[in-house]
Write an enzyme that holds these catalytic residues in place. Structure first.
Site, mmCIF file in Angstrom:
data_model
loop_
_atom_site.group_PDB
_atom_site.id
_atom_site.type_symbol
_atom_site.label_atom_id
_atom_site.label_comp_id
_atom_site.label_asym_id
_atom_site.label_seq_id
_atom_site.Cartn_x
_atom_site.Cartn_y
_atom_site.Cartn_z
ATOM 1 N N GLU A 296 4.741 -4.599 12.101
ATOM 2 C CA GLU A 296 3.818 -3.466 11.909
ATOM 3 C C GLU A 296 2.625 -4.044 11.154
ATOM 4 O O GLU A 296 2.718 -4.307 9.956
ATOM 5 C CB GLU A 296 4.484 -2.346 11.087
ATOM 6 C CG GLU A 296 5.801 -1.831 11.653
ATOM 7 C CD GLU A 296 5.637 -0.980 12.893
ATOM 8 O OE1 GLU A 296 4.536 -0.440 13.113
ATOM 9 O OE2 GLU A 296 6.615 -0.861 13.656
ATOM 10 N N CYS B 2 -3.332 1.596 6.651
ATOM 11 C CA CYS B 2 -3.531 0.843 7.896
ATOM 12 C C CYS B 2 -4.150 1.693 9.009
ATOM 13 O O CYS B 2 -4.616 1.144 10.003
ATOM 14 C CB CYS B 2 -2.221 0.215 8.349
ATOM 15 S SG CYS B 2 -0.872 1.373 8.252
ATOM 16 N N ASN C 256 0.780 -1.244 0.000
ATOM 17 C CA ASN C 256 0.000 0.000 0.000
ATOM 18 C C ASN C 256 0.814 1.297 0.000
ATOM 19 O O ASN C 256 0.331 2.321 -0.470
ATOM 20 C CB ASN C 256 -1.048 -0.009 1.120
ATOM 21 C CG ASN C 256 -0.465 -0.090 2.493
ATOM 22 O OD1 ASN C 256 0.666 -0.565 2.676
ATOM 23 N ND2 ASN C 256 -1.201 0.371 3.472
HETATM 24 P P1 NAP Z 1 0.446 -9.169 3.360
HETATM 25 O O1 NAP Z 1 -0.377 -9.975 2.445
HETATM 26 O O2 NAP Z 1 0.558 -9.587 4.770
HETATM 27 O O3 NAP Z 1 1.912 -9.101 2.681
HETATM 28 C C1 NAP Z 1 2.942 -8.298 3.213
HETATM 29 C C2 NAP Z 1 4.279 -8.823 2.737
HETATM 30 O O4 NAP Z 1 4.520 -10.116 3.286
HETATM 31 C C3 NAP Z 1 4.374 -8.998 1.210
HETATM 32 O O5 NAP Z 1 5.665 -8.644 0.770
HETATM 33 C C4 NAP Z 1 4.133 -10.493 1.050
HETATM 34 O O6 NAP Z 1 4.643 -11.031 -0.149
HETATM 35 C C5 NAP Z 1 4.888 -11.016 2.256
HETATM 36 N N1 NAP Z 1 4.542 -12.396 2.654
HETATM 37 C C6 NAP Z 1 3.381 -13.054 2.465
HETATM 38 N N2 NAP Z 1 3.477 -14.323 2.971
HETATM 39 C C7 NAP Z 1 4.717 -14.447 3.484
HETATM 40 C C8 NAP Z 1 5.424 -15.516 4.125
HETATM 41 N N3 NAP Z 1 4.857 -16.688 4.358
HETATM 42 N N4 NAP Z 1 6.709 -15.290 4.526
HETATM 43 C C9 NAP Z 1 7.296 -14.098 4.321
HETATM 44 N N5 NAP Z 1 6.676 -13.052 3.703
HETATM 45 C C10 NAP Z 1 5.404 -13.218 3.300
HETATM 46 O O7 NAP Z 1 -0.031 -7.629 3.386
HETATM 47 P P2 NAP Z 1 -0.465 -6.686 2.183
HETATM 48 O O8 NAP Z 1 -1.781 -7.147 1.645
HETATM 49 O O9 NAP Z 1 0.659 -6.474 1.236
HETATM 50 O O10 NAP Z 1 -0.672 -5.299 2.968
HETATM 51 C C11 NAP Z 1 -1.822 -4.994 3.668
HETATM 52 C C12 NAP Z 1 -1.670 -5.240 5.148
HETATM 53 O O11 NAP Z 1 -0.547 -4.512 5.655
HETATM 54 C C13 NAP Z 1 -2.860 -4.732 5.947
HETATM 55 O O12 NAP Z 1 -3.179 -5.659 6.944
HETATM 56 C C14 NAP Z 1 -2.349 -3.431 6.555
HETATM 57 O O13 NAP Z 1 -3.010 -3.017 7.730
HETATM 58 C C15 NAP Z 1 -0.943 -3.787 6.828
HETATM 59 N N6 NAP Z 1 -0.139 -2.575 6.974
HETATM 60 C C16 NAP Z 1 0.308 -2.219 8.217
HETATM 61 C C17 NAP Z 1 1.042 -1.056 8.380
HETATM 62 C C18 NAP Z 1 1.586 -0.642 9.715
HETATM 63 O O14 NAP Z 1 2.480 0.202 9.752
HETATM 64 N N7 NAP Z 1 1.118 -1.203 10.817
HETATM 65 C C19 NAP Z 1 1.297 -0.246 7.273
HETATM 66 C C20 NAP Z 1 0.809 -0.639 6.029
HETATM 67 C C21 NAP Z 1 0.097 -1.810 5.879
HETATM 68 P P3 NAP Z 1 3.683 -11.147 -1.450
HETATM 69 O O15 NAP Z 1 3.332 -9.763 -1.828
HETATM 70 O O16 NAP Z 1 4.548 -11.843 -2.427
HETATM 71 O O17 NAP Z 1 2.482 -11.947 -1.034
#
Ligand code: NAP
Length: 474
Positions: free
Chosen positions: A248, A282, A152
């Site tokens: 995070e 987020c 995002n």
């Molecule tokens: P996501 O699906 O959890 O993916 C995040 C990252 O993790 C991606 O690079 C993904 O790779 C990788 N990943 C997935 N499975 C993994 C595994 N088994 N081992 C290691 N890495 C793995 O999240 P998203 O859909 O990209 O982002 C949305 C989420 O991020 C929301 O829940 C949002 O709230 C959260 N977020 C939190 C913050 C904060 O600061 N707290 C800020 C922004 C977003 P792939 O892309 O290849 O699947």
């Protein structure tokens, strides 16, 4: 013509046969083909990082110079970077420009912080028998940092990991989200131009379950920093054992509109901060607790402001709300709306979907067990909940498993302070919605929203170890 992008390992651009196709998230046209890492490249990247960490360590002033240069390059190339974010993430161009400016600030702040890393004096002489000793701490880098980032904020959330890690004297292996890897690859080009020694920053592209998973298993990585969903965060925590892992994670931000709030200002603010980047932030407003005395007026004003938002092509400078990251995500959000409506919720505004484009949606008559309320919606959907008693309202909103940021609108100082003490979040905004962030502030959640703080000064604390030095003067 489709652009070609490669991996960045040990200061070299590495082509592989296996490619990831990236599409424009609004038109769905293919825009780029990116080399994917196999086990070999993951191993090479960690090897390069470990070697660079040991052999090419920079002194703090040189780290300052490189990070400052990257900040300047981001500003010089703002238009190109914003265009890249807008296309690969489907983010409205004005929000993409803001992301580039913020990213430049993140680098500038990290550059400054590189010159301020210090320990503290420890008065060991106050302990009986230690009168002839003196002590102090120093902060030392952890080594190789493994960074995994979400889709995002493909530039600024990468910057929040990479800039402080390098400022602290570490080497980095980064895996950006598969939906949006190009911004991170372009960032590597800037590091190249800024003169970062080869191997200190490496970019791997590939899925979480292959590349991400292999990184998590690599014993040579000393610390992991992950931003993404709570579901994946939990999985990683179960895998990493005694390794340090900064998380995070997700959220479902609560915002309270008190009966003593400035309703017009609150409505204008919430309209802006609930739907930016289609709610895929987020700290987007998700649960809106409005005092019953002002519920009707607030709802009416909110709808008026939301009607002014421009929905559509992210490339249009007027657009406020563009597509979601993928059509299947918009379908999922629509399904949650339908489910809520079946359970008695009312659509006050929006609700329609065309492809990945979901109209900004306001719901009322919701129940606390509906998914639009109790889970992370990550879509342009806000649920309004009426309350009468502030204490009961705060108890209910604290039932959420998440706690990243929240907000309260009130002109009553006692109410503001009561909320400050009792709302369970990492940050509470008073007379502002939950979606407030500048890059120097401490940013991170409690409960299932994660642990540790980002913001360069705070990340540097996380990404360094405190070492105690004791002098025996006797
Ligand atoms: P996501 O699906 O959890 O993916 C995040 C990252 O993790 C991606 O690079 C993904 O790779 C990788 N990943 C997935 N499975 C993994 C595994 N088994 N081992 C290691 N890495 C793995 O999240 P998203 O859909 O990209 O982002 C949305 C989420 O991020 C929301 O829940 C949002 O709230 C959260 N977020 C939190 C913050 C904060 O600061 N707290 C800020 C922004 C977003 P792939 O892309 O290849 O699947």
């Amino acid at each position: 013509m489709k652009q070609q992008y490669q991996l960045y390992i040990d200061g070299k651009w590495i082509n592989t046969d296996d490619k990831l196709e990236i599409v424009n998230k609004y038109t769905q046209e293919p825009i780029a083909s990116v080399s994917k890492a196999s086990e070999t490249e993951v191993y090479q990247a960690v090897t390069a990082a470990q070697k660079a960490y040991k052999e090419k360590a920079m002194n703090p002033y040189d780290r300052y110079l490189v990070l400052k240069k990257v900040s300047e390059l981001l500003i010089e190339n703002k238009e190109e970077m914003a265009h890249c974010i807008s296309i690969e993430a489907g983010k409205p161009i004005k929000q993409a420009e803001n992301e580039v400016e913020r990213s430049a600030q993140t680098f500038e702040i990290a550059a400054e912080e590189a010159k301020r890393i210090h320990g503290e004096g420890v008065p060991v002489e106050a302990a009986p028998g230690s009168e002839n000793r003196m002590a102090f701490t120093i902060r030392v880098p952890v080594g190789v940092v493994g960074a995994i980032s979400p889709f995002n904020f493909p530039l600024n959330l990468v910057s929040h990991k990479v800039a402080p890690a390098l400022a602290a004297g570490n080497a980095v292996v980064l895996k950006p989200a598969s939906a949006t890897p190009i911004s991170a690859i372009k960032l590597a080009q800037f590091f190249d131009r800024a003169g970062l020694p080869a191997g200190l920053f490496n970019v791997l592209v590939g899925s979480g379950s292959t590349v991400g998973n292999q990184m998590m298993q690599d014993e040579r990585i000393s610390l992991f920093t992950f931003t993404g969903s709570a579901e994946i965060g939990l999985k990683l925590k179960q895998q990493t054992g005694l390794k340090k892992l900064i998380l995070e994670l997700g959220n479902n931000s609560p915002v309270i509109v008190d009966k003593e709030a400035d309703i017009e200002k609150a409505a204008a603010n919430v309209a802006q901060k609930s739907f930016a980047y289609a709610g895929q932030v987020c700290i987007s407003v998700q649960r809106l607790y409005v005092h019953e005395d002002v519920f009707e007026t607030f709802q009416e004003r909110l709808v008026e402001h939301v009607k002014q938002l421009h929905v559509g092509d992210p490339n249009d400078p007027k657009t406020d709300v563009g597509p979601m990251i993928a059509e299947k995500e918009a379908e999922r959000a629509e399904q949650w709306i339908n489910e809520a409506v079946k359970g008695g919720a009312k659509i006050v505004h929006g609700g329609e979907r065309i492809g990945a484009l979901l109209q900004p949606t306001i719901l009322s008559n919701v129940h606390k067990n509906m998914r639009v309320v109790c889970e992370e919606v990550f879509a342009p959907i806000v649920s309004m909940i009426s309350y009468t008693d502030l204490d009961a309202c705060i108890k209910e909103l604290n039932e959420s498993p998440y706690g990243l940021q929240g907000g309260i609108f009130t002109t009553n100082l006692d109410t503001a302070f009561y909320a400050a003490r009792n709302v369970e979040v990492g940050g509470l905004m008073i007379n502002d919605a939950s979606q407030y962030r500048v890059d120097l502030m401490p940013y991170g959640g409690v409960k299932n929203s994660g642990n540790g703080k980002e913001g360069p000064k705070y990340s540097i604390q996380e990404m360094t170890e405190e070492r105690l030095i004791v002098l025996n003067l006797s």
